[in-house]
Enzyme design. Sequence first.
Site, PDB file in Angstrom:
ATOM      1  N   ASP A 487       0.834  -1.186  -0.002  1.00 18.37           N
ATOM      2  CA  ASP A 487       0.031  -0.047   0.046  1.00 18.37           C
ATOM      3  C   ASP A 487       0.937   1.299   0.022  1.00 18.37           C
ATOM      4  O   ASP A 487       0.262   2.200  -0.314  1.00 18.37           O
ATOM      5  CB  ASP A 487      -0.997  -0.013   1.308  1.00 18.37           C
ATOM      6  CG  ASP A 487      -2.245  -0.689   1.005  1.00 18.37           C
ATOM      7  OD1 ASP A 487      -2.806  -0.726  -0.121  1.00 18.37           O
ATOM      8  OD2 ASP A 487      -2.660  -1.361   1.960  1.00 18.37           O
TER       9      ASP A 487
HETATM   10  C1  BGC Z   1       0.273   1.145   6.381  1.00 19.90           C
HETATM   11  C2  BGC Z   1       0.163  -0.181   5.429  1.00 19.90           C
HETATM   12  C3  BGC Z   1      -1.381  -0.387   5.297  1.00 19.90           C
HETATM   13  C4  BGC Z   1      -1.978   1.107   4.929  1.00 19.90           C
HETATM   14  C5  BGC Z   1      -3.727   0.921   4.872  1.00 19.90           C
HETATM   15  C6  BGC Z   1      -0.304   2.221   5.815  1.00 19.90           C
HETATM   16  O1  BGC Z   1      -0.221   3.294   6.694  1.00 19.90           O
HETATM   17  O2  BGC Z   1       1.720   1.240   6.365  1.00 19.90           O
HETATM   18  O3  BGC Z   1       0.721  -1.222   5.998  1.00 19.90           O
HETATM   19  O4  BGC Z   1      -1.567  -1.189   4.342  1.00 19.90           O
HETATM   20  O5  BGC Z   1      -1.588   2.329   5.676  1.00 19.90           O
HETATM   21  O6  BGC Z   1      -4.380   1.801   4.459  1.00 19.90           O
HETATM   22  C1  NOJ Z   2      -1.573  -4.108   5.495  1.00 19.68           C
HETATM   23  C2  NOJ Z   2      -2.640  -3.944   4.620  1.00 19.68           C
HETATM   24  O1  NOJ Z   2      -3.738  -4.396   5.416  1.00 19.68           O
HETATM   25  C3  NOJ Z   2      -2.554  -5.011   3.443  1.00 19.68           C
HETATM   26  O2  NOJ Z   2      -3.648  -4.974   2.746  1.00 19.68           O
HETATM   27  C4  NOJ Z   2      -1.338  -4.405   2.555  1.00 19.68           C
HETATM   28  O3  NOJ Z   2      -1.023  -5.446   1.598  1.00 19.68           O
HETATM   29  C5  NOJ Z   2      -0.197  -4.399   3.762  1.00 19.68           C
HETATM   30  N1  NOJ Z   2      -0.303  -3.764   4.760  1.00 19.68           N
HETATM   31  C6  NOJ Z   2       1.195  -3.949   2.956  1.00 19.68           C
HETATM   32  O4  NOJ Z   2       1.040  -2.571   2.663  1.00 19.68           O
END
Ligand code: BGC
Ligand code: NOJ
Length: 833
Positions: A487
């Site tokens: 993400d």
């Molecule tokens: C986090 C990610 C997550 C995303 C969700 C980010 O701040 O680092 O792990 O998937 O937020 O919106």
């Molecule tokens: C947490 C999110 O829930 C997941 O969808 C994502 O793939 C990982 N973070 C990596 O960014």
Amino acid sequence: MRYGAFDDDRREYVIDRPDTPLPWINYLGSEDYFGIISNTAGGYSFFRDARLRRLTRYRYNNAPLDLGGRYLYLRDDETGDTWSPSWQPMRSELDAYECRHGLGYTTIASRHSGIRVETCSFVPLGETLEVWRVRATNERARPAPLSLFGTVEWCLWDAQDDATNFQRNYSIGEVVVEDGVIYHMTEYRERRDHFAFFACSAPIVGFDTARDAFLGPYRGWDRPLAVERGATSDSMAHGWQPIAAEQVKLELAPGETRQVAFVLGYAENPRDAKFHPAGSGRLDTRRVRPVIERHLEPAVIEAALETLHARWDELLGALQVATGNEHLDRMVNTWNAYQNMVTFNLSRSASLFESGIGRGMGFRDSNQDLLGFVHMVPERARQRILDLAATQLTSGGAYHQYQPLTKRGNDAVGSGFNDDPAWLVLAVAAYVRETGDLAILDEPVPYDGEPGTERPLDDHLRRAIDYTLERLGPHGLPLIGRADWNDCLNLNCFSDTPGESFQTTENRAGGVAESVFIAGLFVLAARELIGIEKARGNEAEARRLRAAADRMVAAVDDHGWDGAWFRRAYDFFGDPVGSAANDEGQIYVEPQGICVMAGIGLEDGRARQALDSVRERLATPHGIMLQQPAYGEYDLRLGEISSYPPGYKENGGIFCHTNPWLMIAEVLAGNPEGALDYYLRINPSAREAISDIHRCEPYVYAQMIAGRDAPTHGEAKNSWLTGTAAWNYVAATQWILGIRPELHGLRIDPRLPAGWGDVEVIRRFRGATYRISVRAAATDDAEGDGGPPHAARVTRLVVDGVPIEGSLAPLPPSPGAVILVEAVLERSVEIPA
Ligand code: BGC
Ligand code: NOJ
């Protein structure tokens, strides 16, 4: 250092001191009513949706961290001594303390000045309430006159509004007290048909419903005045902060144990029968009353607990293993499977790291979670797939999240994460392989929840595939969109405004950033779908998918390989990301895992090379880091990934979710020892001994462990709600142990690490029970190197006494059958793939 121990027989983790490094929690409920409960009784409860129907108030990020809960207070009415039997919130000294987190229940027991109190909290199956079964024992030599107080603080339903809209909320709180039951009915007078209740099995001597009255002016939950005084004041809340506090008196003779139950719950009335008498504005309690009464009865409580235990036995019975490795057995048999079910229930919505108001059900997340629970609850998995697919857009893309209460896509988060659709394909494939239910592909499912737009699920999958194919970039690789699995790799975003969300900010127009990860994922998904289409007789579609997958592999071959590993992406300007040509972020873990899982590079040595690069550059004793070198500065072209300090989260943290992909890849590349090694590095049970460093619960996976660049290397964060759970389960059971459901049978293809003895597995599959014994044939070490049995694979499979060609145990002859499978493994034997 440990803060407790596993009780494997009882499937409990036993915490032996209350001051764990972080609150160590458990979940109550598995259907409509849920609660979070910490080892000191902190947490909150909600009906279905942690944001929209929150029952009790919790204060995130407080000091101490864990504030708000199912708090009991004890008062010695002889001496005036007061304490919390769960330590929090009073934190008076306890002479003994033990918290047992079990499957769907938590028991906290303690002793203070000769009074032992044990509280077991759980949600009876089929109910929208929770029971706190309190047992108080007088271990003194003299009678003990005690006051027991049970308390909760109501949340005014919408947790987001509750935490922000004080100008309204301080005026609307309403409760009623009727026959000793406290009902929370804020907004019931207008559009809500639901209310909450708090009741006690013993006659109460008093209550409070106004927080100020119970706590006293300028006091907190750690020092309630009513408890100190030994008397509640029957206060009625009018606005401000409605609570429920009930007081009972206990006269315990020496040695006597008394049970008192509290029940906290949620109920709805039919819209046209909310009030009694009609038009009176008075809550009609006639329907809920018998439900409450029943759950205060000791026999009903015991029976409900038994039913709950039986339910978990049944669920976990779907797969049990005995490998001789205690960490693998313990996680697979109990805790990992349990965590999978929790992610099924809650996706990424409510934990101590997810506030319940930020994120609903993730599209990508829930599809992946399904891989970990489909064998336990196949019917519910089916429904989950249909729910997820119903939020898909006509473009084939998907809302990134949806709200569990409304099942509608979440506009605030939107879509455009270009990996999302492919996960739906993987989820459906996992479901179909598990159940054989090809008919699900004919199920009519709407797009974007719009009635009238229904098309068969198969159509959704095709659009998912086409979504990728219609969005290829200059190198023939999939466009990344907002982001893919990672993400935080926001290659089209270019955000320079403080605080702006990387996930929703408008991308720069014309972005052509591409993802090698999505390419690998696409190949994996397409290959899964080919099998399904063939089984449905759709040869043309199967051919189309094969051609598309081949083209994608070619694009990865041409533009995705960096020389010693797979590249990660191409940025907005067409420059590589995750390449030796970069100064930082030279190698990323995700494409190494997913491309090898998709079979890319397995035949020409590139897979091995990529995996060796991972071992050399990314592996730490605490797990595999997401990328290296971590980004030292914020980089506009990369987005959120570079916003994190080095070593945390996506910026070089050990993002545990990705680690099992490398375990699977190692198995596929013929190195089961390497897979097991990675598995044990992040296995919570194997890390229990360093709980002071790890800090999160030792019984469940956390999303992240701080990477090598972080000053807190080895410290975990974000436990419970993570795709780490499902994927580790898949890696351990389907790849290391090699027991994989397939359309036409159960694959028995263990790649056991050297030194392992016999392995026993019980697997429910298609209504039958497979009892599988895996034996390593006594072979001499043909290569004479004492090294790993690279080629140790099944050489003989005997199913119900009949030798079978290959490693696929056939489908059961009849439902309910018990099928005995014997598999013999040999090393150094040429076996056709
Ligand atoms: C986090 C990610 C997550 C995303 C969700 C980010 O701040 O680092 O792990 O998937 O937020 O919106
Ligand atoms: C947490 C999110 O829930 C997941 O969808 C994502 O793939 C990982 N973070 C990596 O960014």
